[in-house]
Design a protein around this motif. Structure first.
Motif, PDB file in Angstrom:
ATOM      1  N   ILE A 177       0.877  -1.270  -0.066  1.00 44.99           N
ATOM      2  CA  ILE A 177       0.094   0.115   0.083  1.00 44.99           C
ATOM      3  C   ILE A 177       0.821   1.373  -0.024  1.00 44.99           C
ATOM      4  O   ILE A 177       0.660   2.236  -0.709  1.00 44.99           O
ATOM      5  CB  ILE A 177      -1.001  -0.182   1.269  1.00 44.99           C
ATOM      6  N   LEU A 180       2.080   2.040  -3.419  1.00 45.21           N
ATOM      7  CA  LEU A 180       0.917   2.436  -4.294  1.00 45.21           C
ATOM      8  C   LEU A 180       1.000   4.079  -4.011  1.00 45.21           C
ATOM      9  O   LEU A 180       0.916   4.832  -4.758  1.00 45.21           O
ATOM     10  CB  LEU A 180      -0.317   1.624  -4.052  1.00 45.21           C
ATOM     11  N   VAL A 181       0.729   4.298  -2.772  1.00 47.48           N
ATOM     12  CA  VAL A 181       0.624   5.697  -2.140  1.00 47.48           C
ATOM     13  C   VAL A 181       1.705   6.697  -2.907  1.00 47.48           C
ATOM     14  O   VAL A 181       1.467   7.542  -3.460  1.00 47.48           O
ATOM     15  CB  VAL A 181       0.711   5.740  -0.823  1.00 47.48           C
ATOM     16  N   GLY A 250      -6.850   4.857  -6.791  1.00 39.31           N
ATOM     17  CA  GLY A 250      -5.955   4.670  -5.491  1.00 39.31           C
ATOM     18  C   GLY A 250      -6.789   4.106  -4.522  1.00 39.31           C
ATOM     19  O   GLY A 250      -6.524   3.066  -3.722  1.00 39.31           O
ATOM     20  N   ASP A 251      -8.064   4.617  -4.231  1.00 39.90           N
ATOM     21  CA  ASP A 251      -9.018   3.913  -3.186  1.00 39.90           C
ATOM     22  C   ASP A 251      -9.096   2.581  -3.554  1.00 39.90           C
ATOM     23  O   ASP A 251      -9.030   1.824  -2.506  1.00 39.90           O
ATOM     24  CB  ASP A 251     -10.140   4.758  -3.250  1.00 39.90           C
ATOM     25  N   THR A 254      -6.244   0.492  -2.997  1.00 37.15           N
ATOM     26  CA  THR A 254      -5.778   0.123  -1.290  1.00 37.15           C
ATOM     27  C   THR A 254      -6.627  -0.721  -0.677  1.00 37.15           C
ATOM     28  O   THR A 254      -6.055  -1.800  -0.099  1.00 37.15           O
ATOM     29  CB  THR A 254      -6.096   1.730  -0.684  1.00 37.15           C
ATOM     30  N   ILE A 257      -5.924  -4.282  -1.981  1.00 29.63           N
ATOM     31  CA  ILE A 257      -4.605  -4.869  -1.397  1.00 29.63           C
ATOM     32  C   ILE A 257      -5.056  -5.219  -0.022  1.00 29.63           C
ATOM     33  O   ILE A 257      -4.471  -6.214   0.530  1.00 29.63           O
ATOM     34  CB  ILE A 257      -3.451  -3.882  -1.378  1.00 29.63           C
ATOM     35  N   ALA A 258      -5.502  -4.279   0.648  1.00 26.73           N
ATOM     36  CA  ALA A 258      -6.068  -4.536   2.079  1.00 26.73           C
ATOM     37  C   ALA A 258      -6.833  -5.910   2.198  1.00 26.73           C
ATOM     38  O   ALA A 258      -6.862  -6.763   3.301  1.00 26.73           O
ATOM     39  CB  ALA A 258      -6.640  -3.536   2.984  1.00 26.73           C
ATOM     40  N   LEU A 297      -7.437   3.636   7.054  1.00 23.32           N
ATOM     41  CA  LEU A 297      -6.314   3.675   6.064  1.00 23.32           C
ATOM     42  C   LEU A 297      -6.687   4.166   4.660  1.00 23.32           C
ATOM     43  O   LEU A 297      -5.799   4.651   3.929  1.00 23.32           O
ATOM     44  CB  LEU A 297      -6.449   1.980   5.871  1.00 23.32           C
ATOM     45  N   LYS A 298      -8.003   4.289   4.218  1.00 20.81           N
ATOM     46  CA  LYS A 298      -8.388   4.724   2.865  1.00 20.81           C
ATOM     47  C   LYS A 298      -8.169   6.159   2.970  1.00 20.81           C
ATOM     48  O   LYS A 298      -7.690   6.805   2.028  1.00 20.81           O
ATOM     49  CB  LYS A 298      -9.969   4.401   2.864  1.00 20.81           C
ATOM     50  N   THR A 301      -4.638   6.922   2.667  1.00 21.46           N
ATOM     51  CA  THR A 301      -3.891   6.848   1.013  1.00 21.46           C
ATOM     52  C   THR A 301      -4.307   8.186   0.500  1.00 21.46           C
ATOM     53  O   THR A 301      -3.756   8.580  -0.356  1.00 21.46           O
ATOM     54  CB  THR A 301      -4.194   5.654   0.576  1.00 21.46           C
ATOM     55  N   ASN A 302      -5.653   8.401   0.918  1.00 24.54           N
ATOM     56  CA  ASN A 302      -6.150   9.734   0.181  1.00 24.54           C
ATOM     57  C   ASN A 302      -5.392  11.221   0.392  1.00 24.54           C
ATOM     58  O   ASN A 302      -5.278  12.092  -0.237  1.00 24.54           O
ATOM     59  CB  ASN A 302      -7.686   9.872   0.481  1.00 24.54           C
TER      60      ASN A 302
END
Ligand SMILES: Nc1ncnc2c1ncn2[C@@H]1O[C@H](COP(=O)(O)OP(=O)(O)OP(=O)(O)O)[C@@H](O)[C@H]1O
Ligand SMILES: [Mg+2]
Length: 580
Positions: A177, A180-181, A250-251, A254, A257-258, A297-298, A301-302
């Motif tokens: 993650i 990715l971010v 992205g959302d 994430t 992957i989670a 978590l979401k 990443t945002n």
């Protein structure tokens, strides 16, 4: 250091004044994070109680209080949620207030040449749109970054406590993650910059249309303008959509992957080894914590998109704040000057890449003298007089007032000695009186200036008299009325040096005659530079200076120049319809 980090640290420096507010906010965030975990704990406890496991005995004792505990947890959660959001938003607004004040102050002191080149609307869009982006992102970022990180940490600790094996599997997804971010951040930054630029374009287009509405109407240019605007508008939409879709992808990634981590947990949880080490309550507590983990978590990443948006906006603002002010190195306070002026070998270019606008200008003006400047349009007349109040600095040469280079005077004391009636009169959207008396003057002085500028007749007719608003840039007045206000303003300032750049060009012959008289009285004991195309207004000047393509062609009294049959004589003949 990475530019983005530098910008962000600089932004944080603004926020650091409010550390106390921040500390309370952070404390509220910690409490908020703990309540989330408290909820997972509650689920675990309840499940154990239902399942009748060993732990259920201790639960029997607090059974009656459980509903109260639920209410308490959510009450504390609401309260801490409020303070964590409010305190940080409060800091964000303070930062924005300081930044906005700093930019506004910058606008007051930026060199004329910089402001000439920049689009006003673009600058305006920085103080409005870009700065709001900074506000939004800073407070959101701090809240999310701290509150959600804390929530994740506390939840993680609880999960590790419940089952280290499961927690390990869950967090195997973390580095993916993070990767990715990180890889999306460049895209976020790029699109944010483009959105902000395109907002500048939108503002620019709208301002121009509103300003030029008469030209557009007379040329029936509506379709043309509409088409031009639709390109700009589309551009803005495109960048916004790209940012949104990147964020949405992205959302989704994430969470996907989670979910791999969750799948791993589910898989391992079914093995005998794990099952034997965990109670049902432990397991449901773990799953609850895992679900609770998803939202922060979401958001985390945002937050990256927000950081990039804030950094893009802040860096464009810092670039502006870092621009150099007008040079003001002069140590000497000018006081009241006598007003002798010397241009010595002056060369000036607006842009070093082009031919200079003024070349080798040599001109001495005695204190109290009136010098008229004539010449074709574009010959450099306005430029020549604009050097005196240092709207622009000379490229080379020596420009002195009272035998002292004007750069040695402090800017404000130099300017206090000069009045200017500019070629294009612009007024503030305020009352007539406030436009005339731009400073502190007695009502007697104001009356005198109004009389001399022949404004009384016009003002008497207005229902609100001197308190009448003049509209944006004075559009509610006629060109001549505006010019008379500008003249009154200059008369009132009453300085040793007076610059009149086509000051009476919009007046009818009668008003011009009267005002001319008033101006002549005024010129008596001060140094005056008069620019005029209408030569009748300057015949009485002590000397006349003819400019041509940035150079002084000739200089002398009216009679001398006429006698010499010079360029001035030719202009004069043309204007007065004499035979050439
Ligand atoms: N702010 C500016 N930036 C760049 N170039 C400029 C600027 N102002 C004027 N110029 C250029 O400098 C030259 C001289 O302009 P200036 O305004 O001094 O002429 P002028 O003699 O006052 O003309 P007019 O009689 O039309 O008022 C022109 O070629 C013009 O294009
Ligand atoms: Mg001019």
């Amino acid at each position: 250091m990475n530019d983005g980090i530098k910008t962000y640290l600089r932004l944080l420096r603004y926020a650091s004044h409010y550390w106390l507010m921040f500390t309370f906010g952070a404390l509220a965030m910690l409490i908020f994070a703990i309540t989330d975990t408290g909820f997972a704990f509650l689920i675990k406890t309840l499940t154990d109680s239902f399942a009748g496991t060993e732990n259920s005995k201790s639960i029997d004792q607090i059974k009656g209080y459980l509903p109260l505990i639920v209410i308490f947890i959510f009450f504390i959660r609401g309260l801490s949620g409020f303070f964590s959001t409010y305190n940080i938003a409060w800091i964000g607004r303070q930062v924005i207030k300081s930044l906005r004040a700093e930019i506004y102050n910058k606008f007051l002191y930026l060199p004329t040449i910089f402001l000439d080149r920049k689009s006003n609307a673009e600058l305006l869009s920085k103080v409005t749109f870009n700065i709001e982006q900074v506000a939004e992102s800073t407070s959101n970022i701090i809240t999310i970054l701290i509150r959600d990180t804390l929530t994740i940490i506390v939840l993680t600790i609880y999960m590790v406590y419940l089952s280290p094996t499961l927690a390990k599997i869950m967090f195997m997804a973390a580095p993916i993650i993070a990767l990715l971010v990180w890889s999306l951040s460049k895209l976020f930054r790029r699109y944010s910059e483009r959105i902000q630029d395109s907002m500048g374009d939108v503002a620019h287009a709208i301002k121009e249309t509103l300003q030029n509405h008469r030209i557009i109407k007379i040329f029936n240019g509506q379709d043309f303008e509409n088409e031009k605007f639709s390109v700009i508008n589309e551009n803005n939409r495109k960048h916004n959509t790209k940012l949104l879709s990147t964020k949405a992808i992205g959302d989704a990634l994430t969470i996907f992957i989670a979910s791999l981590g969750v799948a791993g947990v589910v898989f391992v949880a079914t093995t005998d080894e794990v099952r034997s080490n965990m109670s049902v309550g432990d397991f449901s507590g773990f799953i609850t914590a895992m679900v609770l983990l998803m939202t922060p978590l979401k958001r985390l990443t945002n937050v990256n998109a927000m950081i990039q948006k804030g950094v893009a906006a802040a860096s464009s603002i810092f670039i502006l704040i870092d621009e150099n002010n007008e040079k003001d190195k002069g140590q000497q306070e000018a006081g009241i000057l006598k007003g002798s002026i010397e241009y010595r070998d002056i060369t000036f270019s607006y842009n070093p890449e082009y031919e200079p606008t003024l070349k080798n200008i040599n001109l001495c003006i005695n204190s109290g003298e009136t010098v008229a400047i004539v010449g074709k349009s574009g010959s450099g007349k306005t430029t020549l007089v604009n050097l005196l109040p240092r709207f622009y600095d000379v490229s080379s040469g020596f420009l002195a007032i009272d035998d002292q280079s004007i750069e040695e005077y402090s800017l404000s004391s130099l300017r206090a000695n000069i009045s200017v009636v500019t070629q294009e009169v612009t007024l503030f959207n305020d009352t007539i009186i406030n436009n005339i008396a731009y400073g502190n003057y007695s009502s007697e002085e104001i009356d005198k200036a109004i009389n001399a500028a022949h404004l009384n007749e016009f003002i008497e007719k207005l229902p609100n008299g001197l308190d009448t608003k003049v509209g944006d840039q004075g559009v509610l007045l006629s060109g001549g009325q505006r010019q008379r206000i500008a003249i009154a303003r200059a008369l009132l300032k009453n300085t040793p040096i007076l610059i009149l750049d086509e000051a009476t060009s919009s007046l009818d012959s009668e008003s011009e005659k009267y005002i001319q008289e008033a101006l002549e009285n005024l010129m008596m004991n001060r140094t005056t530079l008069v620019i005029a195309h209408r030569l009748s207004t300057i015949e009485k000047a002590d000397r006349i200076c003819v400019l041509s393509e940035g150079q002084i062609k000739e200089i002398g009294t009216h009679n001398e120049l006429i006698r010499n049959n010079s360029e001035y004589a030719l202009l004069h003949k043309l204007q007065f319809n004499e035979k050439v």
